[in-house]
Scaffold this motif. Structure first.
Motif, PDB file in Angstrom:
ATOM      1  N   TYR A 168      -3.419  -7.599   8.652  1.00 38.42           N
ATOM      2  CA  TYR A 168      -4.324  -8.547   9.293  1.00 38.42           C
ATOM      3  C   TYR A 168      -3.571  -9.695   9.972  1.00 38.42           C
ATOM      4  O   TYR A 168      -4.167 -10.491  10.701  1.00 38.42           O
ATOM      5  N   ALA A 169      -2.258  -9.795   9.748  1.00 41.02           N
ATOM      6  CA  ALA A 169      -1.463 -10.868  10.346  1.00 41.02           C
ATOM      7  C   ALA A 169      -0.472 -10.319  11.365  1.00 41.02           C
ATOM      8  O   ALA A 169      -0.512 -10.667  12.543  1.00 41.02           O
ATOM      9  N   ASP A 170       0.438  -9.439  10.905  1.00 38.78           N
ATOM     10  CA  ASP A 170       1.419  -8.823  11.799  1.00 38.78           C
ATOM     11  C   ASP A 170       1.848  -7.499  11.190  1.00 38.78           C
ATOM     12  O   ASP A 170       2.725  -7.451  10.340  1.00 38.78           O
ATOM     13  N   ALA A 171       1.227  -6.429  11.643  1.00 32.96           N
ATOM     14  CA  ALA A 171       1.481  -5.104  11.076  1.00 32.96           C
ATOM     15  C   ALA A 171       2.894  -4.614  11.355  1.00 32.96           C
ATOM     16  O   ALA A 171       3.373  -3.688  10.704  1.00 32.96           O
ATOM     17  N   ARG A 172       3.592  -5.228  12.298  1.00 27.76           N
ATOM     18  CA  ARG A 172       4.936  -4.781  12.652  1.00 27.76           C
ATOM     19  C   ARG A 172       6.013  -5.413  11.768  1.00 27.76           C
ATOM     20  O   ARG A 172       7.178  -5.028  11.861  1.00 27.76           O
TER      21      ARG A 172
END
Length: 204
Positions: free
Chosen positions: A76-80
């Protein structure tokens, strides 16, 4: 404040809070907790007669997973971005844990499991490569363990079949312990799928 800005602030606050919760505060000096996959589940149906003796090679995968450090992702924030737990780690690398677990379960199903040093004993080799092994958080309180694995079966150095297996299991708690349980369950589910696939292939 516009709704877009409020949403961005909320996501940022949740991300910071989650990172602190999962990584822990360095000033506390918490002892490191180590996790493995736990006891083997109940034996699967006996499929060894259909599969026969098989060489199971050690599982391989991306270099980022070739470490004992436990990692997670905040989708939900930075999947990478993959983030490490500060005070939690595996007892061995995920590849080593998966290899040990899957060999034990395949043998438990009645298959004669051989190592690569027993090449003269069987012309059949199972090779597996991990594409993904992760604890993913959909929110600050909800996560799951996902295992994505490509299996290839060779006989006499010729490819018989290849298939990709993906399994996901919900974590019972939003922390390292929950992630360890979820990834163990997902690995067990993938192993069961691999056994069904092997049993359905043409006999040698």
């Amino acid at each position: 404040m516009t709704s877009a800005i409020r949403n961005a602030v909320a996501v940022l606050a949740a991300t910071v809070g989650m990172t602190v919760l999962l990584a822990g505060c360095a000033s506390k000096g918490q002892p490191t907790a180590q996790y493995d996959f736990g006891p083997l589940p109940q034996p699967q149906a006996k499929t060894g007669a259909a599969i026969g003796a098989i060489i199971v090679a050690d599982i391989v995968g991306p270099a980022a997973l070739d470490t004992e450090r436990m990692q997670y992702r905040l989708l939900y924030a930075d999947a990478r971005q993959s983030r490490p737990y500060a005070y939690n780690q595996w007892t061995a690398t995920p590849f080593q844990l998966m290899t040990q677990r899957m060999k034990a379960q395949i043998a438990q199903a009645g298959v004669k499991v051989l190592s690569t040093t027993d090449a003269a004993a069987s012309p059949t080799v199972l090779r597996m490569e991990v594409n993904d092994f992760a604890q993913n958080f959909d929110s600050a309180t909800s996560s799951s363990g996902i295992v994505n694995l490509r299996a290839s079966l060779f006989r006499n150095h010729k490819l018989v079949d290849q298939k990709t297996f993906v399994r996901s299991s919900a974590a019972p708690s939003p922390d390292a312990a929950g992630g360890a349980r979820a990834l163990a369950d997902a690995t067990d589910a993938v192993t069961a799928d691999v056994l069904v696939w092997l049993a359905a292939l043409p006999p040698q």
